[in-house]
Every structure is written in structure tokens, then in C-alpha cells.
Design a protein around this motif. Structure first.
Motif, PDB file in Angstrom:
ATOM      1  N   VAL A 113     125.129  49.446  21.588  1.00  0.00           N
ATOM      2  CA  VAL A 113     125.859  50.245  22.583  1.00  0.00           C
ATOM      3  C   VAL A 113     126.549  51.431  21.903  1.00  0.00           C
ATOM      4  O   VAL A 113     126.572  52.544  22.444  1.00  0.00           O
ATOM      5  CB  VAL A 113     126.852  49.357  23.367  1.00  0.00           C
ATOM      6  N   GLY A 114     127.065  51.223  20.683  1.00  0.00           N
ATOM      7  CA  GLY A 114     127.683  52.328  19.940  1.00  0.00           C
ATOM      8  C   GLY A 114     126.661  53.428  19.655  1.00  0.00           C
ATOM      9  O   GLY A 114     126.951  54.621  19.786  1.00  0.00           O
ATOM     10  N   ALA A 115     125.436  53.048  19.290  1.00  0.00           N
ATOM     11  CA  ALA A 115     124.393  54.036  18.986  1.00  0.00           C
ATOM     12  C   ALA A 115     124.001  54.843  20.223  1.00  0.00           C
ATOM     13  O   ALA A 115     123.516  55.968  20.108  1.00  0.00           O
ATOM     14  CB  ALA A 115     123.166  53.332  18.399  1.00  0.00           C
ATOM     15  N   LEU A 116     124.225  54.273  21.405  1.00  0.00           N
ATOM     16  CA  LEU A 116     123.921  55.004  22.643  1.00  0.00           C
ATOM     17  C   LEU A 116     125.109  55.854  23.093  1.00  0.00           C
ATOM     18  O   LEU A 116     125.104  56.415  24.184  1.00  0.00           O
ATOM     19  CB  LEU A 116     123.540  54.023  23.754  1.00  0.00           C
ATOM     20  N   GLY A 117     126.160  55.918  22.276  1.00  0.00           N
ATOM     21  CA  GLY A 117     127.308  56.770  22.609  1.00  0.00           C
ATOM     22  C   GLY A 117     128.459  56.032  23.266  1.00  0.00           C
ATOM     23  O   GLY A 117     129.435  56.655  23.678  1.00  0.00           O
ATOM     24  N   GLY A 118     128.350  54.706  23.388  1.00  0.00           N
ATOM     25  CA  GLY A 118     129.428  53.936  24.025  1.00  0.00           C
ATOM     26  C   GLY A 118     130.626  53.790  23.108  1.00  0.00           C
ATOM     27  O   GLY A 118     130.477  53.689  21.889  1.00  0.00           O
ATOM     28  N   ARG A 119     131.820  53.805  23.704  1.00  0.00           N
ATOM     29  CA  ARG A 119     133.053  53.609  22.945  1.00  0.00           C
ATOM     30  C   ARG A 119     133.312  52.119  22.855  1.00  0.00           C
ATOM     31  O   ARG A 119     133.276  51.420  23.873  1.00  0.00           O
ATOM     32  CB  ARG A 119     134.188  54.282  23.711  1.00  0.00           C
ATOM     33  N   THR A 120     133.581  51.609  21.664  1.00  0.00           N
ATOM     34  CA  THR A 120     133.916  50.192  21.503  1.00  0.00           C
ATOM     35  C   THR A 120     135.267  50.105  20.804  1.00  0.00           C
ATOM     36  O   THR A 120     135.748  51.109  20.269  1.00  0.00           O
ATOM     37  CB  THR A 120     132.878  49.453  20.615  1.00  0.00           C
ATOM     38  N   ALA A 121     135.860  48.906  20.773  1.00  0.00           N
ATOM     39  CA  ALA A 121     137.025  48.693  19.917  1.00  0.00           C
ATOM     40  C   ALA A 121     136.567  48.904  18.475  1.00  0.00           C
ATOM     41  O   ALA A 121     135.399  48.685  18.166  1.00  0.00           O
ATOM     42  CB  ALA A 121     137.531  47.256  20.093  1.00  0.00           C
ATOM     43  N   PRO A 122     137.479  49.331  17.561  1.00  0.00           N
ATOM     44  CA  PRO A 122     137.061  49.369  16.149  1.00  0.00           C
ATOM     45  C   PRO A 122     136.662  47.954  15.725  1.00  0.00           C
ATOM     46  O   PRO A 122     137.328  46.993  16.107  1.00  0.00           O
ATOM     47  CB  PRO A 122     138.320  49.837  15.413  1.00  0.00           C
ATOM     48  N   TRP A 123     135.561  47.835  14.990  1.00  0.00           N
ATOM     49  CA  TRP A 123     135.123  46.487  14.620  1.00  0.00           C
ATOM     50  C   TRP A 123     134.477  46.495  13.239  1.00  0.00           C
ATOM     51  O   TRP A 123     134.052  47.534  12.744  1.00  0.00           O
ATOM     52  CB  TRP A 123     134.156  45.908  15.662  1.00  0.00           C
ATOM     53  N   ALA A 124     134.443  45.318  12.640  1.00  0.00           N
ATOM     54  CA  ALA A 124     133.798  45.162  11.337  1.00  0.00           C
ATOM     55  C   ALA A 124     133.123  43.798  11.294  1.00  0.00           C
ATOM     56  O   ALA A 124     133.594  42.839  11.905  1.00  0.00           O
ATOM     57  CB  ALA A 124     134.829  45.261  10.217  1.00  0.00           C
ATOM     58  N   SER A 125     132.022  43.758  10.560  1.00  0.00           N
ATOM     59  CA  SER A 125     131.265  42.523  10.402  1.00  0.00           C
ATOM     60  C   SER A 125     131.984  41.607   9.403  1.00  0.00           C
ATOM     61  O   SER A 125     132.473  42.075   8.377  1.00  0.00           O
ATOM     62  CB  SER A 125     129.881  42.910   9.887  1.00  0.00           C
TER      63      SER A 125
END
Ligand code: AMP
Length: 356
Positions: A113-125
Motif C-alpha cells: 500500500v505504501g508503494a501505491l502512495g498510501g500513507r501508513t503509520a511509521p513502521w519497521a520490521s
């Protein structure tokens, strides 16, 4: 593929209430349903023509099931890769296996979803305890540690308010592969629910405003208030990009936080969704009917509201004991899932109220 003729059989993976409501909608359109589920009792199987009791890892049983139906769909997402490949070798699977594999893994979902331009919460693996410390250093607190897989209704999650809570949080999720998400300050939660047909046509329902209690959906209301209304269009545009990128067929749900930062994507479900149960009476065509129409290659039905306002309340645990009182009000529609005992946290039914 042309439309499946009436009398064809739809295979549904999963035996819960979503499968039950899908099977009812399918029956209305003249289709038969065959449920595949591991449980000893399936509330979906009770309203379906056929039932195979089998595990989601039993590749031979899944192959036989898929070979015996005309299309396979699912209401349950946590199925491993190899059984999914086996299913898709025997039958058309709608929505696609790719959609399911992305949605069942929080890391894949957020990256996609991020690659499609969606805004997400900051996240890390987070793959191990050291990576959790690094993620907390990068993202800060408060934050939420979520298992990549098998999380639902707030399960598989631990909140980290201060950095020294890392160890108990890691223990709470049993050290499973996870992501750490920064805490989103939001005003409201909402979902985009859409149906996409085989020919690519997309219909959206009104975006419900969703209230969660203890991580479980409690209430959905449409139309949503002004905060959600102002952000719904941007969220729908993102949901359409997701659906198109996956050549998606069926009902797709994306959940969002609405607030000062605009719509923030939380998670997606490649299926009908609890926040869309209001559509059974509250929309011209329900999410269940349009999912069946889509996967069978039929045209979609009108998704507009059937009332000025609609409210859907979940009946969780012993709330189901109020069912008798609910029907005393003639504008309430009661749905019981036939689950028997109302254990805490268990979704037992829902009630939809129309305001005309
Ligand atoms: P989930 O299982 O990801 O849907 O999370 C369940 C609920 O926890 C959401 O509906 C929110 O109410 C809350 N929640 C999840 N993630 C976050 C976040 N990053 N920031 C704030 N609240 C969250």
C-alpha cells in the motif's frame, strides 16, 4: 469466463459468520455453497449445501474440494502458501491468491500500500529482540508491536508506552515475526468497502465510521460525520489503486484512521468485512450479494444507502442475551450467527437499525 449459471457451486474457505452470510446471499441467487473448514461445528455449513471438514494444511483434501466446485472464495485469510497454490491449480480462486497473500502479512500489506502512495503509520520490521530495540529507537514511543501474521480483533498486539516495555511486549507476542508501528493520533476510524467485478467495474458503499472497543469493532454508522466525509475520497482512490493493482475480483475492505494527517491506512481484508454488515438492510445491495455477484461474473448491484442513516452494533459475548429486547423495536434487524455460548470477546450476532 462467462457468468456462472445458477445451480453452480461456490466453494467457501472458512466456516464462520462471514461464510454463513455469503452462503445465504448465494442461495438467493440460485447458487449452492460448499464450505471447507476445520472446526467441529461450522455456522456457515449449517446454511450450505455441502461441507468438508478439513485442515487448512491438508493439501489433498483442499485439492479435492477445489476440484469439486466451480469457483473458490474465502472468508478466512490465514492459509499457508502451498495449500493456496494447490487450490489455484484446481479452481479459479477469487479474490486472487496474491491478494490474500499480501493481506495476511502486515509487512507485505504495508509495503504494498505504501508503494501505491498510501500513507501508513511509521513502521519497521521486527524479526528478533535486537531489531525491536532498533525499531523503538527509530520510531519512538508510544508504539504498537503487531505480529505479521494471524492477528485479528486486536489479538497478537502489544502496546509499548516506554522503551523499557520492549521485553514484556516481545514476550506477549511470543517472539513472532512482527512489525512495530508508531501510534497514530486519530479522530475517527473508518473503512472503505468496495466491490470490483470481473470487467473491472468498481462500486463503493458509503464509508462507515467505526468504533472499536478492546480492539473489536463495536459500532459502524453511515453516513459518517464530517471528519471521515472529508477524507473518504482520498481513501477510496487508494483502495481503487489497490484493487486495480491486484486485478481484484470481489469485495475488498481497507481500514483507515481519519485525523489531522489525512487518511492513514491501517490494514486491508480481501473479503467481506464486519464494518459492512450494515449493508444487508442498509444498502440497496449488500456486500455479501455483491461479493457473490462479482466472483460469479455477474454485474454488480447498486450500493447506495437504503435509509437516511444506518447503525450496526455487534453483539459480543453475553450481549447476545439482549436479543429479545432488540426485536421489541421494529426498526431493528437482528442477525444471530448460531454460535451457542456467548463467550467473552466472541462475535455472536449484530443488530442493524435503519433511520428512514
Ligand atoms: P488492527 O488489528 O491493526 O486493526 O488494530 C485494532 C485497533 O487498534 C484499531 O482499530 C485501532 O483502534 C487500534 N490501533 C491499531 N494500530 C494503531 C496505531 N498504529 N495507532 C493507534 N491505534 C491503533
Amino acid at each position: 469466463m462467462s457468468a456462472l449459471p445458477p445451480g453452480s457451486t461456490i466453494g467457501i474457505l472458512g466456516g464462520g459468520q462471514l461464510g454463513r452470510m455469503l452462503a445465504v446471499a448465494a442461495a438467493q441467487l440460485g447458487y449452492r455453497c460448499h464450505i471447507y473448514a476445520p472446526e467441529a461445528v461450522s455456522v456457515a455449513a449449517e446454511v450450505a449445501a455441502e461441507w468438508t471438514r478439513g485442515s487448512y494444511d491438508d493439501i489433498a483434501a483442499l485439492r479435492a474440494f477445489a476440484a469439486s466446485v466451480d469457483v473458490v472464495t474465502y472468508e478466512f485469510e490465514n492459509i499457508h502458501h502451498a495449500p493456496l497454490v494447490a487450490l489455484s491449480e484446481e479452481a479459479i480462486v477469487r479474490p486472487s491468491v496474491q491478494a490474500l497473500e499480501i493481506a495476511q502479512d502486515r509487512e507485505a500489506e504495508k509495503s504494498f500500500v505504501g508503494a501505491l502512495g498510501g500513507r501508513t503509520a511509521p513502521w519497521a520490521s521486527v524479526g528478533n529482540r535486537e531489531e525491536l530495540d532498533a525499531a523503538i529507537a527509530a520510531i519512538g514511543t508510544p508504539a504498537i508491536l503487531k505480529t505479521r501474521r494471524l492477528g485479528y480483533d486486536g489479538k497478537g498486539q502489544a502496546r509499548i508506552m516506554k522503551a523499557d516495555e520492549a521485553s514484556p511486549a516481545w514476550t506477549a507476542i511470543a517472539g513472532q515475526p512482527a512489525i512495530l508501528e508508531g501510534f497514530v493520533r486519530f479522530d475517527r476510524e473508518f473503512s472503505v468497502i468496495l466491490a470490483r467485478a470481473v470487467d473491472g467495474e468498481i462500486h463503493y458503499w458509503d464509508c462507515p465510521d467505526n468504533v472499536h472497543e478492546h480492539g473489536i469493532l463495536a459500532l459502524s454508522t453511515v453516513p459518517a460525520g464530517p471528519i471521515v466525509a472529508a477524507q473518504a475520497e482520498e481513501a477510496r482512490t487508494l483502495a481503487a489503486k489497490v484493487a486495480e493493482a491486484l486485478d481484484y475480483v470481489g469485495v475488498l475492505t481497507l481500514e483507515f484512521f481519519a485525523g489531522k494527517d489525512g487518511p492513514v491506512f491501517n490494514e486491508m481484508a480481501p473479503r467481506v468485512h464486519n464494518s459492512g454488515h450494515w449493508t444487508i438492510e442498509g444498502a440497496i445491495t449488500s456486500q455479501f450479494e455483491n461479493h457473490i455477484r462479482a466472483i460469479c461474473g455477474l454485474p454488480l448491484g447498486d450500493t447506495r444507502l437504503a435509509a437516511a442513516k444506518v447503525e450496526m452494533r455487534n453483539l459480543i459475548g453475553d450481549e447476545v442475551e439482549d436479543a429479545g429486547k432488540i426485536l421489541a423495536d421494529p426498526s431493528n434487524h437482528l442477525h444471530l450467527y448460531g454460535k451457542g455460548e456467548g463467550r467473552p470477546g466472541r462475535k455472536m450476532g449484530h443488530v442493524t437499525r435503519l433511520f428512514l
